[in-house]
Write a protein that holds these residues in place. Structure first.
Motif, PDB file in Angstrom:
ATOM      1  N   PHE A 157       4.297   2.553   5.250  1.00  0.00           N
ATOM      2  CA  PHE A 157       3.611   1.984   4.090  1.00  0.00           C
ATOM      3  C   PHE A 157       2.350   2.779   3.759  1.00  0.00           C
ATOM      4  O   PHE A 157       2.021   2.966   2.582  1.00  0.00           O
ATOM      5  CB  PHE A 157       3.246   0.522   4.355  1.00  0.00           C
ATOM      6  N   CYS A 158       1.634   3.255   4.771  1.00  0.00           N
ATOM      7  CA  CYS A 158       0.441   4.070   4.532  1.00  0.00           C
ATOM      8  C   CYS A 158       0.793   5.349   3.772  1.00  0.00           C
ATOM      9  O   CYS A 158       0.112   5.718   2.801  1.00  0.00           O
ATOM     10  CB  CYS A 158      -0.231   4.428   5.861  1.00  0.00           C
ATOM     11  N   ILE A 159       1.842   6.024   4.204  1.00  0.00           N
ATOM     12  CA  ILE A 159       2.269   7.259   3.536  1.00  0.00           C
ATOM     13  C   ILE A 159       2.719   6.970   2.111  1.00  0.00           C
ATOM     14  O   ILE A 159       2.365   7.682   1.153  1.00  0.00           O
ATOM     15  CB  ILE A 159       3.393   7.929   4.340  1.00  0.00           C
ATOM     16  N   THR A 160       3.511   5.902   1.952  1.00  0.00           N
ATOM     17  CA  THR A 160       4.007   5.538   0.620  1.00  0.00           C
ATOM     18  C   THR A 160       2.859   5.163  -0.308  1.00  0.00           C
ATOM     19  O   THR A 160       2.818   5.600  -1.467  1.00  0.00           O
ATOM     20  CB  THR A 160       4.996   4.366   0.743  1.00  0.00           C
ATOM     21  N   SER A 313      -7.332  -6.995   1.283  1.00  0.00           N
ATOM     22  CA  SER A 313      -7.850  -5.854   2.046  1.00  0.00           C
ATOM     23  C   SER A 313      -7.320  -4.533   1.504  1.00  0.00           C
ATOM     24  O   SER A 313      -8.031  -3.521   1.538  1.00  0.00           O
ATOM     25  CB  SER A 313      -7.485  -6.011   3.523  1.00  0.00           C
ATOM     26  N   PHE A 314      -6.086  -4.514   0.989  1.00  0.00           N
ATOM     27  CA  PHE A 314      -5.550  -3.274   0.414  1.00  0.00           C
ATOM     28  C   PHE A 314      -6.438  -2.790  -0.723  1.00  0.00           C
ATOM     29  O   PHE A 314      -6.837  -1.619  -0.784  1.00  0.00           O
ATOM     30  CB  PHE A 314      -4.122  -3.492  -0.081  1.00  0.00           C
ATOM     31  N   ALA A 344      -5.861   2.356   2.824  1.00  0.00           N
ATOM     32  CA  ALA A 344      -5.559   1.022   2.308  1.00  0.00           C
ATOM     33  C   ALA A 344      -4.238   0.502   2.862  1.00  0.00           C
ATOM     34  O   ALA A 344      -4.048  -0.710   3.017  1.00  0.00           O
ATOM     35  CB  ALA A 344      -5.516   1.043   0.783  1.00  0.00           C
ATOM     36  N   GLY A 345      -3.332   1.413   3.194  1.00  0.00           N
ATOM     37  CA  GLY A 345      -2.044   1.008   3.743  1.00  0.00           C
ATOM     38  C   GLY A 345      -2.142   0.300   5.076  1.00  0.00           C
ATOM     39  O   GLY A 345      -1.235  -0.455   5.459  1.00  0.00           O
ATOM     40  N   THR A 346      -3.251   0.507   5.800  1.00  0.00           N
ATOM     41  CA  THR A 346      -3.426  -0.184   7.081  1.00  0.00           C
ATOM     42  C   THR A 346      -3.551  -1.700   6.899  1.00  0.00           C
ATOM     43  O   THR A 346      -3.461  -2.443   7.879  1.00  0.00           O
ATOM     44  CB  THR A 346      -4.673   0.337   7.815  1.00  0.00           C
ATOM     45  N   SER A 347      -3.737  -2.141   5.673  1.00  0.00           N
ATOM     46  CA  SER A 347      -3.809  -3.580   5.410  1.00  0.00           C
ATOM     47  C   SER A 347      -2.508  -4.295   5.756  1.00  0.00           C
ATOM     48  O   SER A 347      -2.490  -5.515   5.908  1.00  0.00           O
ATOM     49  CB  SER A 347      -4.157  -3.826   3.938  1.00  0.00           C
ATOM     50  N   MET A 348      -1.413  -3.528   5.911  1.00  0.00           N
ATOM     51  CA  MET A 348      -0.130  -4.158   6.245  1.00  0.00           C
ATOM     52  C   MET A 348      -0.137  -4.766   7.639  1.00  0.00           C
ATOM     53  O   MET A 348       0.770  -5.547   7.975  1.00  0.00           O
ATOM     54  CB  MET A 348       1.021  -3.162   6.092  1.00  0.00           C
TER      55      MET A 348
END
Length: 471
Positions: A157-160, A313-314, A344-348
């Protein structure tokens, strides 16, 4: 190898164990699929029409035909599978590893997707391709070919997200619904700008007059002991919002960088919380009279806060990182979106979902492929969506027959709903010979068969005149 061997059983002994007749079995599955498909698509199309504020003409002329067309597509997918299941058995004189699942589902899926409207084929293809990719990955893990990566869905998700946000900030990077969705999520303040230096940035907002500054200073100057805690907190927040730093390249003129991020978090947290509440309304409505004590869980459910924290958070991490990079580099650059989107992907971590990660990644691959076609770098294959749909669905059916433990549980429940539970009545203990542990999750289930229609002796047979009961 067992995978290339053939078992001589007929289709009654392996597949439609509830009825020895191939024709009657196909009709029963088709009838059940028709009922289930209509119950799925009728409310789906009706709710979509209401949300899109369709005019009366749509409800009169187009709503019912569209429902029936999608219902026919799903019904054909279920009914034709049994038809080809039996045809392949008669053609080969038995079952190979691939015929019971992949072989029967491939032509059935290809024919059925041609019934569906062209405008929906792309969405369906993306969904089942995502599902098939996840299934193949689970198969590879089960066989020891690959090792699962801890928090892999978060990394994906971070990469995407990084690539999506870069395209969002790039000139002609995103269009249509995707651009509008990201604009809603991150706000119009982050609409694309291209490598603008601080000296060339946007004009400053009108400066506040000295009288206003003096008045605000007097208003905020009292001792906290003379004020209530609420008034003190309100004054503190207003002070932060009005007097905090804002870089000249930032377009959030009404807020400084700190309040800009905080307000974004509150806004998207509320959106995520309300979305989860709305999704739980139908089930809560059913329990309103039978179990009214469970109604408060609609508002205090853990998943409501998880989705809210994820979205909030994203957005706040993305905006905060973007503002920080504008301060550090003293310019506004679309390359900032790569870093801000990844972080921002770390919000997952708040709302882990392999489904969301895989779906967005699949959409990104589709987007990049079509951009490659427009640039003349990739070839265009007509009807590629129908072929990909058929192959992907066949992979999922192969898993449903041979190794249901590697199939997404929600899709397995969907297949059971579509077939009225008949998919679980297959004689998977016989299929264990192929080495995929086909019967692992079925607790030793062995169908009771009529001895008059079997070709190979089995463990359990029905007494004369008895019938099997659907589970």
């Amino acid at each position: 190898m067992a995978a290339f061997s053939k078992i001589p059983h007929n289709c009654y002994e392996i597949g439609h164990t509830w009825n020895p007749s191939c024709v009657q079995s196909a009709l029963e599955v088709t009838r059940g699929a028709l009922e289930a498909a209509f119950k799925i698509y009728a409310p789906l199309y009706l709710i979509a029409a209401i949300l899109r504020r369709k005019k009366k003409e749509y409800y009169v002329k187009r709503l019912l035909p569209e429902i029936l067309l999608s219902t026919s597509f799903l019904t054909a997918n279920g009914g034709l599978y049994i038809v080809f299941f039996c045809l392949l058995r008669k053609l080969f004189g038995g079952f190979y590893f691939w015929t019971a699942g992949f072989g029967a589902a491939l032509p059935a899926s290809y024919i059925s997707i041609l019934i569906e409207r062209k405008s929906r084929r792309g969405l369906l293809t993306i969904y089942v391709t995502n599902l098939a990719t996840e299934t193949l990955f689970r198969m590879a893990v089960t066989r020891g070919i690959v090792n699962p990566l801890k928090h892999g869905e978060v990394l994906l998700f971070c990469i995407t997200a990084s690539l999506y946000m870069f395209l969002f900030r790039s000139k002609d990077g995103l269009k249509g619904f995707t651009f509008s969705a990201l604009k809603f999520i991150v706000g119009k303040e982050e609409i694309p700008t291209h490598s603008i230096m601080a000296e060339q940035c946007y004009p400053k907002p009108p400066e506040r007059t000295v009288a206003i500054e003096t008045e605000e200073a007097q208003a905020s100057s009292g001792s906290p002991s003379r004020k209530s805690l609420l008034a003190f907190t309100k004054g503190l927040l207003e002070s932060v919002c009005k007097r905090g730093p804002r870089h000249r390249c930032c377009k959030h003129y009404q807020d400084n960088c700190i309040s800009y991020c905080v307000k974004s978090f509150v806004r998207m947290f509320s959106v995520g919380y309300l979305i989860q509440c709305c999704l739980k309304v139908p089930s809560a409505f059913r329990q309103m009279f039978s179990k009214p004590s469970r109604l408060p869980s609609l508002f205090y459910n853990k998943e409501n806060f998880q989705l809210g924290a994820f979205l909030g958070s994203f957005v706040s991490i993305y905006k905060g990182t973007s503002c920080l990079l504008r301060w550090v580099r003293n310019l506004d650059d679309e390359l900032h979106a790569l870093i801000a989107g990844f972080l921002a992907g770390t919000s997952m971590f708040f709302f882990k979902s392999t489904t969301i990660s895989m779906y967005l990644f699949s959409k990104l691959v589709e987007l990049m492929y079509f951009k490659g076609i427009e640039a003349g770098r990739f070839p265009y294959f007509p009807h590629a969506d129908t072929v990909i749909y058929a192959i992907s669905t066949a992979i999922c059916f192969q898993a449903a027959v041979m190794e249901v433990q590697n199939l997404r549980p929600s899709y397995w429940k969907f297949l059971l709903r579509l077939t009225k539970g008949r998919f679980a009545l297959m004689n998977r203990q016989v299929l264990d010979v192929f080495g995929t542990q086909a019967s692992r999750d079925f607790k030793g289930f062995v169908p009771k068969l009529d001895p008059r229609y079997i070709t190979v002796p089995t463990q359990t047979v029905l007494p004369p005149g008895a019938d099997i009961t659907l589970g």
